[in-house]
Scaffold this motif. Sequence first.
Motif, short mmCIF file in Angstrom:
data_model
loop_
_atom_site.label_atom_id
_atom_site.label_comp_id
_atom_site.label_asym_id
_atom_site.label_seq_id
_atom_site.Cartn_x
_atom_site.Cartn_y
_atom_site.Cartn_z
N ALA A 83 0.73 5.69 4.20
CA ALA A 83 -0.30 4.81 4.67
C ALA A 83 -0.77 5.00 6.01
O ALA A 83 -1.78 5.30 6.42
CB ALA A 83 -0.14 3.42 4.28
N LYS A 84 0.21 5.18 7.03
CA LYS A 84 -0.14 5.53 8.42
C LYS A 84 -0.73 7.04 8.59
O LYS A 84 -1.59 7.11 9.35
CB LYS A 84 1.06 5.20 9.15
CG LYS A 84 0.95 5.28 10.70
CD LYS A 84 2.10 5.08 11.57
CE LYS A 84 2.28 5.27 13.01
NZ LYS A 84 3.18 5.14 13.88
N ALA B 11 -1.41 -1.15 12.90
CA ALA B 11 -0.26 -1.57 11.92
C ALA B 11 -0.96 -2.46 10.81
O ALA B 11 -0.58 -2.24 9.95
CB ALA B 11 0.36 -2.72 12.59
N ASP C 282 3.36 3.75 0.49
CA ASP C 282 4.36 3.43 1.22
C ASP C 282 3.92 3.34 2.85
O ASP C 282 2.99 3.94 3.01
CB ASP C 282 5.89 4.10 1.39
CG ASP C 282 5.79 5.59 1.57
OD1 ASP C 282 4.84 5.92 2.71
OD2 ASP C 282 6.51 6.30 1.15
N ALA C 283 4.76 2.62 3.70
CA ALA C 283 4.25 2.47 5.03
C ALA C 283 4.00 3.87 6.13
O ALA C 283 2.88 3.84 6.48
CB ALA C 283 4.97 1.85 5.82
N ALA C 284 4.69 4.81 5.69
CA ALA C 284 4.66 5.99 6.25
C ALA C 284 3.68 6.95 5.83
O ALA C 284 2.83 7.53 6.70
CB ALA C 284 5.96 6.93 6.06
N THR D 119 -8.12 -5.88 9.22
CA THR D 119 -7.46 -4.93 10.10
C THR D 119 -7.65 -5.38 11.70
O THR D 119 -7.33 -4.87 12.62
CB THR D 119 -8.11 -3.51 9.85
OG1 THR D 119 -9.51 -3.48 9.93
CG2 THR D 119 -7.63 -3.00 8.50
N ALA E 286 -2.65 0.46 8.39
CA ALA E 286 -1.56 1.00 7.64
C ALA E 286 -1.19 -0.14 6.49
O ALA E 286 -1.19 0.16 5.35
CB ALA E 286 -0.46 1.22 8.48
N ALA E 287 -0.93 -1.22 6.78
CA ALA E 287 -0.46 -2.40 5.93
C ALA E 287 -1.84 -2.40 4.85
O ALA E 287 -1.31 -2.92 3.75
CB ALA E 287 -0.32 -3.69 6.50
N HIS E 288 -3.06 -2.69 5.20
CA HIS E 288 -4.06 -2.82 4.28
C HIS E 288 -4.32 -1.47 3.55
O HIS E 288 -4.44 -1.76 2.04
CB HIS E 288 -5.22 -3.03 5.09
CG HIS E 288 -6.43 -3.36 4.04
ND1 HIS E 288 -6.67 -4.58 3.64
CD2 HIS E 288 -7.63 -2.63 3.64
CE1 HIS E 288 -7.71 -4.72 2.90
NE2 HIS E 288 -8.41 -3.49 2.84
N ALA F 291 -1.71 0.76 2.61
CA ALA F 291 -0.67 0.78 1.61
C ALA F 291 -0.91 -0.31 0.76
O ALA F 291 -0.77 0.24 -0.43
CB ALA F 291 0.72 0.25 2.44
N GLN F 292 -1.30 -1.46 0.86
CA GLN F 292 -1.61 -2.43 -0.56
C GLN F 292 -2.51 -1.83 -1.27
O GLN F 292 -2.53 -1.93 -2.57
CB GLN F 292 -1.77 -3.78 0.37
CG GLN F 292 -1.96 -4.79 -0.77
CD GLN F 292 -2.16 -6.10 -0.14
OE1 GLN F 292 -2.89 -6.23 1.10
NE2 GLN F 292 -2.01 -7.39 -1.08
#
Length: 242
Positions: free
Chosen positions: A73-74, A56, A69-71, A107, A59-61, A63-64
């Motif tokens: 990035a994942k 998680a 977007d979250a999907a 992360t 993906a957040a790092h 994405a930023q």
Amino acid sequence: MNITSTDKPRRRRTRYWRTRHAQTGAQHALRQPVWLFDLDNTLHNASRHAFPVIDAAMAAHVAQALGLDAAAAKALCMDYWDRYGATLSGLIRHHPHIRPQDFLHATHPLAELTAHVYPMRGLQRTLARLPGRKILFTNGPHHYGAALAEALGIARYFEAIHGIDDGGYIPKPQTQAFLRLLKRFRLNPRRCVMVEDSLANLETARKLGMRTVWLRPGWHGHGAVDVGVRELKGVATVWRNR
């Protein structure tokens, strides 16, 4: 120069002594190996808590950093992991503006990761019973390996930690990851025993001359594996009986 008859037995004794010396050295190496332990899903059950937290955060790092977007990035994280063996390797190759050290710290939030740890059954007893030196060899960063070792109560069993940042951000199973560890600690691979849940990592270790232990519940044999165990606690028992 002629070789007299009195010289011949001496040469035979020398060859015999060298053979016996080599055998004794091999037996000593077997009794006092250097254990290289993977961390995640080898010493603790990372799938229960650590991996979801790290995934998680990755993906957040991403994405930023990349404006995704979250999907997306994942998906990118998984793609790089599949292609290069580590998400970080893909980021270094394709997005050099993302600093590896920043990525690893963002992360691996230690407070959250160490809030819940799930040691493998018999972890401390197993490490205490195994003879020889022990080094923690992880694809995670050094600070993560150190924090998890403390949280699991096993830091005292390890003389050193080798994280991905200690090896130039090169992950297992790449050969260079292993060679950098060997060089850093001046190790002979033939004295090393790699304990892993990842078969790919063990294949590299075996090619370099290490002995290998595969932690896998449904183990049915493989050419790159010397010993297979269903649980970590089986390592000490199997080793004692070799």
